[in-house]
Design a protein around this motif. Structure first.
Motif, PDB file in Angstrom:
ATOM      1  N   THR A   1       0.826  -1.202   0.000  1.00 15.04           N
ATOM      2  CA  THR A   1       0.000   0.000   0.000  1.00 15.04           C
ATOM      3  C   THR A   1       0.859   1.249   0.000  1.00 15.04           C
ATOM      4  O   THR A   1       0.562   2.213  -0.709  1.00 15.04           O
ATOM      5  CB  THR A   1      -0.929   0.015   1.231  1.00 15.04           C
ATOM      6  OG1 THR A   1      -1.685  -1.188   1.261  1.00 15.04           O
ATOM      7  CG2 THR A   1      -1.867   1.192   1.191  1.00 15.04           C
ATOM      8  N   ILE A   2       1.951   1.245   0.767  1.00 14.36           N
ATOM      9  CA  ILE A   2       2.809   2.429   0.849  1.00 14.36           C
ATOM     10  C   ILE A   2       3.479   2.718  -0.485  1.00 14.36           C
ATOM     11  O   ILE A   2       3.508   3.865  -0.943  1.00 14.36           O
ATOM     12  CB  ILE A   2       3.837   2.275   1.981  1.00 14.36           C
ATOM     13  CG1 ILE A   2       3.122   2.397   3.334  1.00 14.36           C
ATOM     14  CG2 ILE A   2       4.936   3.321   1.870  1.00 14.36           C
ATOM     15  CD1 ILE A   2       3.980   2.096   4.522  1.00 14.36           C
ATOM     16  N   TRP A   3       4.023   1.687  -1.162  1.00 16.61           N
ATOM     17  CA  TRP A   3       4.685   1.992  -2.430  1.00 16.61           C
ATOM     18  C   TRP A   3       3.682   2.403  -3.489  1.00 16.61           C
ATOM     19  O   TRP A   3       3.957   3.255  -4.327  1.00 16.61           O
ATOM     20  CB  TRP A   3       5.620   0.883  -2.899  1.00 16.61           C
ATOM     21  CG  TRP A   3       5.001  -0.318  -3.541  1.00 16.61           C
ATOM     22  CD1 TRP A   3       4.726  -1.501  -2.963  1.00 16.61           C
ATOM     23  CD2 TRP A   3       4.607  -0.450  -4.916  1.00 16.61           C
ATOM     24  NE1 TRP A   3       4.163  -2.351  -3.883  1.00 16.61           N
ATOM     25  CE2 TRP A   3       4.088  -1.740  -5.090  1.00 16.61           C
ATOM     26  CE3 TRP A   3       4.630   0.403  -6.011  1.00 16.61           C
ATOM     27  CZ2 TRP A   3       3.595  -2.191  -6.305  1.00 16.61           C
ATOM     28  CZ3 TRP A   3       4.142  -0.055  -7.229  1.00 16.61           C
ATOM     29  CH2 TRP A   3       3.636  -1.339  -7.359  1.00 16.61           C
ATOM     30  N   ARG A   4       2.457   1.846  -3.458  1.00 21.83           N
ATOM     31  CA  ARG A   4       1.427   2.287  -4.405  1.00 21.83           C
ATOM     32  C   ARG A   4       0.995   3.716  -4.104  1.00 21.83           C
ATOM     33  O   ARG A   4       0.718   4.497  -5.014  1.00 21.83           O
ATOM     34  CB  ARG A   4       0.227   1.352  -4.368  1.00 21.83           C
ATOM     35  CG  ARG A   4       0.519   0.017  -4.998  1.00 21.83           C
ATOM     36  CD  ARG A   4      -0.650  -0.920  -4.862  1.00 21.83           C
ATOM     37  NE  ARG A   4      -0.238  -2.277  -5.180  1.00 21.83           N
ATOM     38  CZ  ARG A   4      -0.956  -3.105  -5.907  1.00 21.83           C
ATOM     39  NH1 ARG A   4      -2.126  -2.740  -6.368  1.00 21.83           N
ATOM     40  NH2 ARG A   4      -0.515  -4.322  -6.154  1.00 21.83           N
ATOM     41  N   LEU A   5       0.939   4.060  -2.819  1.00 21.29           N
ATOM     42  CA  LEU A   5       0.612   5.431  -2.430  1.00 21.29           C
ATOM     43  C   LEU A   5       1.678   6.397  -2.939  1.00 21.29           C
ATOM     44  O   LEU A   5       1.347   7.477  -3.441  1.00 21.29           O
ATOM     45  CB  LEU A   5       0.490   5.532  -0.910  1.00 21.29           C
ATOM     46  CG  LEU A   5       0.312   6.935  -0.331  1.00 21.29           C
ATOM     47  CD1 LEU A   5      -1.016   7.528  -0.776  1.00 21.29           C
ATOM     48  CD2 LEU A   5       0.411   6.896   1.169  1.00 21.29           C
ATOM     49  N   LEU A   6       2.932   6.027  -2.844  1.00 18.54           N
ATOM     50  CA  LEU A   6       4.006   6.900  -3.324  1.00 18.54           C
ATOM     51  C   LEU A   6       3.928   7.114  -4.830  1.00 18.54           C
ATOM     52  O   LEU A   6       4.075   8.241  -5.318  1.00 18.54           O
ATOM     53  CB  LEU A   6       5.367   6.321  -2.931  1.00 18.54           C
ATOM     54  CG  LEU A   6       5.672   6.304  -1.440  1.00 18.54           C
ATOM     55  CD1 LEU A   6       6.985   5.595  -1.172  1.00 18.54           C
ATOM     56  CD2 LEU A   6       5.701   7.711  -0.889  1.00 18.54           C
ATOM     57  N   ILE A   7       3.688   6.046  -5.571  1.00 16.55           N
ATOM     58  CA  ILE A   7       3.570   6.168  -7.023  1.00 16.55           C
ATOM     59  C   ILE A   7       2.344   7.005  -7.386  1.00 16.55           C
ATOM     60  O   ILE A   7       2.419   7.906  -8.240  1.00 16.55           O
ATOM     61  CB  ILE A   7       3.482   4.770  -7.682  1.00 16.55           C
ATOM     62  CG1 ILE A   7       4.742   3.959  -7.398  1.00 16.55           C
ATOM     63  CG2 ILE A   7       3.203   4.871  -9.165  1.00 16.55           C
ATOM     64  CD1 ILE A   7       5.997   4.546  -7.962  1.00 16.55           C
ATOM     65  N   LEU A   8       1.224   6.729  -6.742  1.00 23.66           N
ATOM     66  CA  LEU A   8       0.001   7.487  -7.007  1.00 23.66           C
ATOM     67  C   LEU A   8       0.183   8.959  -6.644  1.00 23.66           C
ATOM     68  O   LEU A   8      -0.271   9.845  -7.377  1.00 23.66           O
ATOM     69  CB  LEU A   8      -1.167   6.883  -6.226  1.00 23.66           C
ATOM     70  CG  LEU A   8      -2.551   7.460  -6.494  1.00 23.66           C
ATOM     71  CD1 LEU A   8      -2.921   7.316  -7.965  1.00 23.66           C
ATOM     72  CD2 LEU A   8      -3.577   6.762  -5.623  1.00 23.66           C
ATOM     73  N   SER A   9       0.879   9.234  -5.555  1.00 26.91           N
ATOM     74  CA  SER A   9       1.137  10.623  -5.151  1.00 26.91           C
ATOM     75  C   SER A   9       1.981  11.344  -6.188  1.00 26.91           C
ATOM     76  O   SER A   9       1.760  12.530  -6.464  1.00 26.91           O
ATOM     77  CB  SER A   9       1.834  10.660  -3.793  1.00 26.91           C
ATOM     78  OG  SER A   9       0.985  10.165  -2.791  1.00 26.91           O
ATOM     79  N   ALA A  10       2.960  10.650  -6.754  1.00 21.35           N
ATOM     80  CA  ALA A  10       3.786  11.269  -7.798  1.00 21.35           C
ATOM     81  C   ALA A  10       2.919  11.658  -8.994  1.00 21.35           C
ATOM     82  O   ALA A  10       3.046  12.771  -9.535  1.00 21.35           O
ATOM     83  CB  ALA A  10       4.897  10.311  -8.222  1.00 21.35           C
ATOM     84  N   PHE A  11       2.030  10.780  -9.420  1.00 20.28           N
ATOM     85  CA  PHE A  11       1.146  11.101 -10.539  1.00 20.28           C
ATOM     86  C   PHE A  11       0.180  12.221 -10.182  1.00 20.28           C
ATOM     87  O   PHE A  11      -0.149  13.060 -11.030  1.00 20.28           O
ATOM     88  CB  PHE A  11       0.385   9.861 -10.999  1.00 20.28           C
ATOM     89  CG  PHE A  11       1.221   8.920 -11.811  1.00 20.28           C
ATOM     90  CD1 PHE A  11       1.698   9.294 -13.058  1.00 20.28           C
ATOM     91  CD2 PHE A  11       1.540   7.668 -11.328  1.00 20.28           C
ATOM     92  CE1 PHE A  11       2.471   8.428 -13.813  1.00 20.28           C
ATOM     93  CE2 PHE A  11       2.308   6.795 -12.074  1.00 20.28           C
ATOM     94  CZ  PHE A  11       2.786   7.181 -13.323  1.00 20.28           C
ATOM     95  N   ILE A  12      -0.271  12.261  -8.944  1.00 11.29           N
ATOM     96  CA  ILE A  12      -1.167  13.337  -8.509  1.00 11.29           C
ATOM     97  C   ILE A  12      -0.448  14.678  -8.592  1.00 11.29           C
ATOM     98  O   ILE A  12      -0.992  15.667  -9.086  1.00 11.29           O
ATOM     99  CB  ILE A  12      -1.689  13.070  -7.083  1.00 11.29           C
ATOM    100  CG1 ILE A  12      -2.681  11.914  -7.097  1.00 11.29           C
ATOM    101  CG2 ILE A  12      -2.325  14.323  -6.487  1.00 11.29           C
ATOM    102  CD1 ILE A  12      -3.058  11.403  -5.723  1.00 11.29           C
ATOM    103  N   TRP A  13       0.815  14.737  -8.119  1.00 10.70           N
ATOM    104  CA  TRP A  13       1.566  15.990  -8.160  1.00 10.70           C
ATOM    105  C   TRP A  13       1.873  16.417  -9.584  1.00 10.70           C
ATOM    106  O   TRP A  13       1.891  17.610  -9.897  1.00 10.70           O
ATOM    107  CB  TRP A  13       2.842  15.889  -7.334  1.00 10.70           C
ATOM    108  CG  TRP A  13       2.539  16.049  -5.876  1.00 10.70           C
ATOM    109  CD1 TRP A  13       2.583  15.078  -4.918  1.00 10.70           C
ATOM    110  CD2 TRP A  13       2.105  17.230  -5.209  1.00 10.70           C
ATOM    111  NE1 TRP A  13       2.190  15.605  -3.707  1.00 10.70           N
ATOM    112  CE2 TRP A  13       1.904  16.912  -3.855  1.00 10.70           C
ATOM    113  CE3 TRP A  13       1.863  18.536  -5.637  1.00 10.70           C
ATOM    114  CZ2 TRP A  13       1.483  17.852  -2.929  1.00 10.70           C
ATOM    115  CZ3 TRP A  13       1.445  19.476  -4.698  1.00 10.70           C
ATOM    116  CH2 TRP A  13       1.248  19.127  -3.366  1.00 10.70           C
TER     117      TRP A  13
END
Length: 73
Positions: free
Chosen positions: A45-57
């Motif tokens: 979940t944490i690594w998916r959150l990091l990747i998703l956060s990068a795309f959000i930014w």
């Protein structure tokens, strides 16, 4: 709804609290949604959150750039 609450808190004179809420609440929400919806482990979940956060930014940066370009014309 989060943006409305943050705006009201900011207008009430608690700008620092509004900024903290704007930066902390969305990642926590996304983490809990990913973990609950897909039944992922914490690490996954944490690594998916990091990747998703990068795309959000990236999406936010593109949106802000488009707004600046529209304002410049």
């Amino acid at each position: 709804m989060l943006f409305i609450v943050i705006s009201l808190i900011g207008v009430a004179g608690f700008g620092t609290l509004a900024l903290c809420l704007a930066l902390v609440v969305p990642p926590i929400h996304v983490y809990r949604q990913l973990r609950g919806a897909y039944g992922l482990s914490r690490r996954s979940t944490i690594w998916r959150l990091l990747i998703l956060s990068a795309f959000i930014w990236i999406a936010v940066a593109l949106f802000v750039n488009i707004l600046f370009l529209l304002g410049a014309m």
